[in-house]
Design a protein around this motif. Structure first.
Motif, PDB file in Angstrom:
ATOM      1  N   ALA A 135       4.192  -7.108  -6.368  1.00 62.65           N
ATOM      2  CA  ALA A 135       2.957  -7.893  -6.278  1.00 62.65           C
ATOM      3  C   ALA A 135       1.778  -6.985  -5.920  1.00 62.65           C
ATOM      4  CB  ALA A 135       3.120  -9.006  -5.254  1.00 62.65           C
ATOM      5  N   VAL A 136       1.990  -6.051  -5.014  1.00 57.93           N
ATOM      6  CA  VAL A 136       0.930  -5.102  -4.651  1.00 57.93           C
ATOM      7  C   VAL A 136       0.511  -4.285  -5.873  1.00 57.93           C
ATOM      8  CG1 VAL A 136       0.374  -3.039  -3.296  1.00 57.93           C
ATOM      9  CG2 VAL A 136       1.602  -4.959  -2.227  1.00 57.93           C
ATOM     10  N   LYS A 137       1.494  -3.801  -6.604  1.00 59.38           N
ATOM     11  CA  LYS A 137       1.217  -3.014  -7.809  1.00 59.38           C
ATOM     12  C   LYS A 137       0.428  -3.838  -8.830  1.00 59.38           C
ATOM     13  CE  LYS A 137       3.626  -0.333 -11.384  1.00 59.38           C
ATOM     14  NZ  LYS A 137       4.976   0.099 -11.873  1.00 59.38           N
ATOM     15  N   LYS A 138       0.822  -5.089  -9.019  1.00 61.72           N
ATOM     16  CA  LYS A 138       0.136  -5.955  -9.981  1.00 61.72           C
ATOM     17  C   LYS A 138      -1.303  -6.220  -9.549  1.00 61.72           C
ATOM     18  CE  LYS A 138       0.656 -10.389 -12.405  1.00 61.72           C
ATOM     19  NZ  LYS A 138       1.495 -11.602 -12.564  1.00 61.72           N
ATOM     20  N   GLY A 139      -1.503  -6.426  -8.255  1.00 60.13           N
ATOM     21  CA  GLY A 139      -2.858  -6.656  -7.761  1.00 60.13           C
ATOM     22  C   GLY A 139      -3.757  -5.453  -7.935  1.00 60.13           C
ATOM     23  N   LEU A 140      -3.211  -4.258  -7.709  1.00 62.44           N
ATOM     24  CA  LEU A 140      -4.010  -3.041  -7.840  1.00 62.44           C
ATOM     25  C   LEU A 140      -4.390  -2.759  -9.291  1.00 62.44           C
ATOM     26  CD1 LEU A 140      -2.196  -0.719  -5.281  1.00 62.44           C
ATOM     27  CD2 LEU A 140      -4.468  -1.741  -5.062  1.00 62.44           C
ATOM     28  N   SER A 141      -3.597  -3.238 -10.211  1.00 59.85           N
ATOM     29  CA  SER A 141      -3.887  -3.016 -11.633  1.00 59.85           C
ATOM     30  C   SER A 141      -4.816  -4.087 -12.207  1.00 59.85           C
ATOM     31  CB  SER A 141      -2.587  -2.990 -12.439  1.00 59.85           C
ATOM     32  OG  SER A 141      -1.953  -4.254 -12.416  1.00 59.85           O
ATOM     33  N   ALA A 142      -5.099  -5.123 -11.427  1.00 61.47           N
ATOM     34  CA  ALA A 142      -5.971  -6.200 -11.899  1.00 61.47           C
ATOM     35  C   ALA A 142      -7.435  -5.857 -11.620  1.00 61.47           C
ATOM     36  CB  ALA A 142      -5.598  -7.505 -11.207  1.00 61.47           C
ATOM     37  N   GLU A 143      -8.313  -6.663 -12.190  1.00 59.95           N
ATOM     38  CA  GLU A 143      -9.747  -6.499 -11.932  1.00 59.95           C
ATOM     39  C   GLU A 143     -10.056  -6.839 -10.476  1.00 59.95           C
ATOM     40  OE1 GLU A 143     -12.442  -5.515 -13.764  1.00 59.95           O
ATOM     41  OE2 GLU A 143     -10.962  -4.804 -15.233  1.00 59.95           O
TER      42      GLU A 143
END
Length: 398
Positions: free
Chosen positions: A286-294
């Motif tokens: 989830a952290v990784k996904k958030g960092l890759s989002a706008e």
């Protein structure tokens, strides 16, 4: 003098069909019964009624609703010839409708009655102490009512919640009658019976109401959102409340620290090692996904409670509607002060907003506004119309 509760009557945990039949027979011969429910909302994502307590003039019954169906009781509780006495009835009304599709026929709510009388301390324990001189020492409200067997302390609490409802109702009912407030109280009881449960809906933007949402930067907010969504999915799967899966503190700190691996994750405060072993890999994803989002902009203030608008802003009610609402608030405040009751006893905010939007010019139109029952119309209708159409600088204390 406040005295401890003393029990000198039958108190029966109902776990078998035979015991349920005895309870049903007792209720069938009672014109008035006390009633309460215990649910597992503090321990489950999908809340349900776990115990149904009923008090008659002869006995107290605690029905294990996880072991037995309550269908034989429902027609008796729906019979308008029988009064069901509850305290703070709204929650029980909604739970019974949600779980059993059931509506009470006639109720007396000791909490609503106390508010109509202008009593300051309206909690059940306070009312029992102040009105009957009875002190209840046990508090198991937040214990896990879904676990079996129930503890002696839980049963003591469950019975105590209904044992004194009938004498409390007698005392409050006499006071309502003496002060000619019974019709007002009964109108509120009818409104409570009519309330409908709403399906639990998850707000995917609820993370914006967390304090951390305003303190974090844009990428931190994107991480917080992903963690918030993960927590809810996990809570549903486990049937546990979200706060028992991952705490708000952990979500905020993980969004701030943005751990990249297990070692960094273990240093994030707010949860246990055991919990991280079960969900750690999903947290890192989830952290990784958030960092890759706008990055997400900072949320607007006032996201939790109150209006989500400023006067004249998009989505706000027209200024004339808000002006009418403020005049109605002033009218309500003066009424409440004169009666020495809370303003909500006179009319809830939702009713005032409905009137302000409808802007009725006569009693017939006012009667069609949602929340304006016959009692409110008779008691307050003319003064509401006067307050509604009087310019603000000429507002009287009606």
């Amino acid at each position: 003098m406040v005295k401890p509760a003393v029990v000198d009557r039958l108190q029966q945990l109902v776990e078998s069909p035979g015991q349920l039949a005895a309870c049903v027979e007792d209720v069938a011969h009672s014109a008035r019964v006390g009633l309460d429910t215990e649910s597992n909302g503090f321990h489950a994502y999908y809340e349900k009624v776990c115990l149904l307590q009923i008090s008659t003039p002869e006995a107290d019954w605690a029905i294990d609703t996880l072991a037995l169906g309550v269908a034989p009781l429902l027609p008796l509780l729906a019979d308008r010839a029988r009064e069901c006495v509850l305290h703070a009835a709204e929650y029980d009304v909604l739970c019974m409708k949600r779980d059993y599709g059931f509506s009470f026929g006639r109720i007396f709510d000791t909490h609503a009655a106390a508010k109509a009388l202008g009593i300051d301390r309206v909690g059940l324990h306070d009312l029992l102490g102040d009105q009957l001189g009875v002190q209840l020492a046990v508090d198991e409200q937040r214990s896990d009512w879904g676990k079996r067997p129930l503890s002696p302390e839980q049963l003591q609490y469950a019975f105590a919640d209904v044992s004194y409802l009938l004498p409390l109702r007698e005392k409050l009912g006499e006071e309502l009658g003496a002060r000619q407030l019974l019709a007002e109280a009964e109108a509120e009881f009818a409104r409570l019976i009519a309330k409908e449960p709403r399906p639990r809906e998850f707000d995917p933007e609820g993370w914006q109401r967390m304090k951390a949402a305003r303190a974090l930067d844009g990428r931190g907010r994107a991480v917080l959102r992903e963690l918030y969504l993960l927590r809810d999915r996990r809570a549903r799967d486990l049937n546990r409340p979200p706060f028992k899966v991952l705490s708000d503190l952990f979500l905020a700190e993980a969004a701030r620290r943005q751990p990249k691996g297990e070692e960094e994750l273990l240093r994030v405060p707010g949860t246990s090692l055991g919990a991280l072993k079960k969900v750690g890999s999903q947290v890192l994803e989830a952290v990784k996904k958030g960092l890759s989002a706008e990055p997400i902009p900072r949320p607007r203030p006032g996201g939790g409670n109150g209006p989500q608008w400023r006067r004249g802003s998009p989505g706000a009610p027209p200024p004339e509607v808000e002006d009418r609402y403020q005049r109605l608030r002033a009218w309500r405040r003066s009424r409440a002060e004169a009666r020495k009751v809370e303003v909500q006893v006179i009319a809830p905010n939702a009713v005032l907003w409905a009137i302000a939007r409808a802007n009725p010019s006569h009693l017939d139109a006012l009667s069609r506004v949602e929340g304006m029952d016959a009692f409110r119309l008779e008691q307050y209708g003319p003064s509401i119309l006067e307050a509604l159409h009087r310019p603000g600088d000429q507002q009287k204390l009606l």
